[in-house]
Design an enzyme around this catalytic site. Structure first.
Site, PDB file in Angstrom:
ATOM      1  CG  PHE A   1    -124.682  -5.148  17.407  1.00 13.89           C
ATOM      2  CD1 PHE A   1    -125.189  -4.905  18.668  1.00 13.89           C
ATOM      3  CD2 PHE A   1    -125.391  -5.984  16.552  1.00 13.89           C
ATOM      4  CE1 PHE A   1    -126.388  -5.478  19.076  1.00 13.89           C
ATOM      5  CE2 PHE A   1    -126.589  -6.560  16.959  1.00 13.89           C
ATOM      6  CZ  PHE A   1    -127.087  -6.307  18.218  1.00 13.89           C
TER       7      PHE A   1
ATOM      8  CG  ASP B   1    -124.492  -0.038  12.873  1.00 12.23           C
ATOM      9  OD1 ASP B   1    -125.412   0.679  13.319  1.00 12.23           O
ATOM     10  OD2 ASP B   1    -124.527  -1.282  12.885  1.00 12.23           O
TER      11      ASP B   1
ATOM     12  CE1 TYR C   1    -133.914  -2.549  17.390  1.00 17.77           C
ATOM     13  CE2 TYR C   1    -134.453  -2.782  15.059  1.00 17.77           C
ATOM     14  CZ  TYR C   1    -133.630  -3.074  16.134  1.00 17.77           C
ATOM     15  OH  TYR C   1    -132.542  -3.888  15.957  1.00 17.77           O
ATOM     16  CE  LYS C   2    -130.714  -1.286  18.605  1.00 12.46           C
ATOM     17  NZ  LYS C   2    -129.424  -1.677  18.037  1.00 12.46           N
TER      18      LYS C   2
ATOM     19  NE  ARG D   1    -127.201  -2.208  26.372  1.00  9.58           N
ATOM     20  CZ  ARG D   1    -127.579  -2.292  25.105  1.00  9.58           C
ATOM     21  NH1 ARG D   1    -126.793  -1.873  24.128  1.00  9.58           N
ATOM     22  NH2 ARG D   1    -128.765  -2.798  24.799  1.00  9.58           N
TER      23      ARG D   1
HETATM   24  C1  LIG Z   1    -129.238  -2.929  17.419  1.00 12.91           C
HETATM   25  C2  LIG Z   1    -128.108  -3.027  16.456  1.00 12.91           C
HETATM   26  C3  LIG Z   1    -128.225  -3.769  15.280  1.00 12.91           C
HETATM   27  C4  LIG Z   1    -129.473  -4.551  15.053  1.00 12.91           C
HETATM   28  O1  LIG Z   1    -129.573  -5.140  13.814  1.00 12.91           O
HETATM   29  P1  LIG Z   1    -130.969  -5.770  13.378  1.00 12.91           P
HETATM   30  O2  LIG Z   1    -130.703  -6.329  12.049  1.00 12.91           O
HETATM   31  O3  LIG Z   1    -131.979  -4.663  13.405  1.00 12.91           O
HETATM   32  O4  LIG Z   1    -131.355  -6.817  14.383  1.00 12.91           O
HETATM   33  C5  LIG Z   1    -127.164  -3.750  14.388  1.00 12.91           C
HETATM   34  N1  LIG Z   1    -126.034  -3.039  14.658  1.00 12.91           N
HETATM   35  C6  LIG Z   1    -125.893  -2.349  15.797  1.00 12.91           C
HETATM   36  C7  LIG Z   1    -124.647  -1.584  16.076  1.00 12.91           C
HETATM   37  C8  LIG Z   1    -126.917  -2.330  16.734  1.00 12.91           C
HETATM   38  O5  LIG Z   1    -126.771  -1.655  17.869  1.00 12.91           O
END
Ligand SMILES: *Cc1c(COP(=O)(O)O)cnc(C)c1O
Length: 425
Positions: free
Chosen positions: A135, A210, A235-236, A384
């Site tokens: 990400f 992560d 939040y996911k 997705r």
């Molecule tokens: C959704 C996601 C994030 C999001 O980071 P935020 O700081 O909350 O915007 C980070 N890493 C991964 C792998 C994600 O899927």
């Protein structure tokens, strides 16, 4: 129902799906969420659904704790301790012990906290490792870490990728830390956490996981894997609501030696002494920074009540059934449009989402959303679908594929209105 043998003929119809739903031990959780009528929500991997009890709980926190309690609520309502109290409620979902998890800021900020602390625990090593397909925020944050901790020259970076180099290609005694996402946000591919951690440790480096697409999606055992640091979103899959805070996990053995990057007052040993000099709190508390987002945390608190009643083994079992069903239906009904499943078919390598490669995926997803099937699109050509076992049923999967088949067959997605892009895809 047998959906496990790709390519083999199997008989499944909508009635079978409904029968499986009727016997589903997790079926009762669907009523704990409010979803709009007519929507099949397959994007809980991006933003989880709203738990039914969240609005009333937040309303109470706002009117009573804030409105009436005012500043007194820092003590009376336990506001100050919330980041740790809620961290302890996330701990069982990720194989962490009490006192190892604290709520943070955003995942991006938590990646920074974890990566800086990890690099500092490996002085003299001058390389960070991550993955090209990680990400992007994780990679962007690591660039800062490389610059800030590098001295005259930034720390080096090595990125692994599906088509090489592999982890074993890049590991040596220059590597301080490896930062990987356990379940890939694009493809849904899942790493073997214990195996990867073991290889990273064998090279003398530390492991930061992560867990954004893992927590609440698959069972995770950080201590069982012997990992060092982890971060994740709430939040996911955890349904904490838009902007709910991230969490950070630090293995107990590192807590007294790890130094956070951001040394804020809430991470101080005695924040209300207002001392001039920083002194880290004992334990995980030092990874706090400033005033916590209490309204967001109150929403998360409600959803964690649901999670405390959930058996993650049942979640995993249903998740695999839902994703296998989806893959089988795509194979049998959508192959003639060249739809390609990019998510691993081997269940041990799959998280709780399935991604399809589709030319014109953006417009096709917009057409799906107009028909009430909500997934999302990731450039350049992936659509997705996230399968959240607490509120997605087998019948939903059946119906979603039927709608997708109809959209492909009629070509309705070619209409110009489906190609206009908003700021967020
Ligand atoms: C959704 C996601 C994030 C999001 O980071 P935020 O700081 O909350 O915007 C980070 N890493 C991964 C792998 C994600 O899927």
């Amino acid at each position: 129902m047998s959906t496990t043998a790709p390519g083999r003929l199997f008989s499944i119809d909508r009635a079978t799906c409904t029968a499986v739903d009727d016997a589903d031990p997790l079926g009762r959780f669907r009523d704990r969420f409010t979803l709009p009528e007519g929507v099949i929500y397959l994007d809980g991997n991006s933003l989880g659904a709203l738990p039914r009890d969240t609005p009333a709980h937040m309303q109470r926190v706002i009117t009573e704790e804030w409105g009436t309690g005012l500043i007194r609520s820092w003590n009376d309502a336990g506001w100050f301790d919330k980041p740790r109290v809620i961290g302890d409620r996330i701990a069982p979902l990720i194989g962490a012990a009490p006192g190892e998890v604290v709520l943070g800021d955003s995942t991006s900020a938590s990646v920074f906290q974890a990566a800086v602390a990890a690099v500092r625990l490996r002085p003299g090593r001058r390389v960070v490792v991550s993955e090209r397909g990680n990400f992007p925020t994780d990679l962007y944050v690591l660039e800062s870490v490389q610059t800030l901790l590098g001295g005259e020259e930034p720390l080096g970076r090595r990125l692994i990728a599906d088509d090489g180099p592999t982890l074993d290609d890049v590991l040596d005694d220059d590597v301080a830390v490896v930062v990987l996402t356990h379940v890939d946000y694009r493809t849904g591919r899942m790493y073997d956490m214990a195996d990867v951690t073991r290889r990273v440790h064998a090279a003398g480096a530390l492991m930061v996981w992560d867990l954004c697409h893992s927590v609440g999606a698959v069972p995770v055992d950080l201590n069982g894997a012997g990992a060092d640091f982890a971060v994740g979103c709430t939040y996911k899959y955890l349904n904490g609501g838009p902007g709910s805070p991230s969490f950070i996990w630090v293995a107990e053995r590192h807590q007294s030696s790890a130094r956070p990057a951001l040394t804020g007052w809430h991470g101080h040993a005695s924040p209300f002494d207002f001392e001039v000099d920083y002194a880290p709190a004992a334990g995980i508390g030092r990874f706090r920074v400033g005033t916590p987002q209490l309204l967001s945390m109150s929403a998360l608190e409600t959803s964690l009540q649901i999670w405390s009643e959930v058996d993650m083994a049942q979640v995993r079992e249903k998740s695999l059934r839902l994703t296998e069903l989806f893959i089988s239906l795509v194979d049998t009904r959508l192959a003639r449009w060249g739809v390609e499943v990019v998510t691993p078919r081997e269940s041990s390598k799959r998280g709780s989402q399935v991604s399809l490669r589709l030319a014109d995926g953006y417009a096709i997803m917009q057409a799906l959303i107009e028909r009430g099937v909500i997934g999302d699109f990731r450039a350049p050509d992936l659509v997705r679908f996230g399968f959240t076992p607490l509120y997605v049923s087998h019948t939903d999967v059946w119906d979603a594929v039927a709608v997708l088949e109809d959209i492909l067959e009629t070509g309705v997605w070619r209409d110009a209105r489906f190609s206009r892009r908003g700021a967020v895809t």
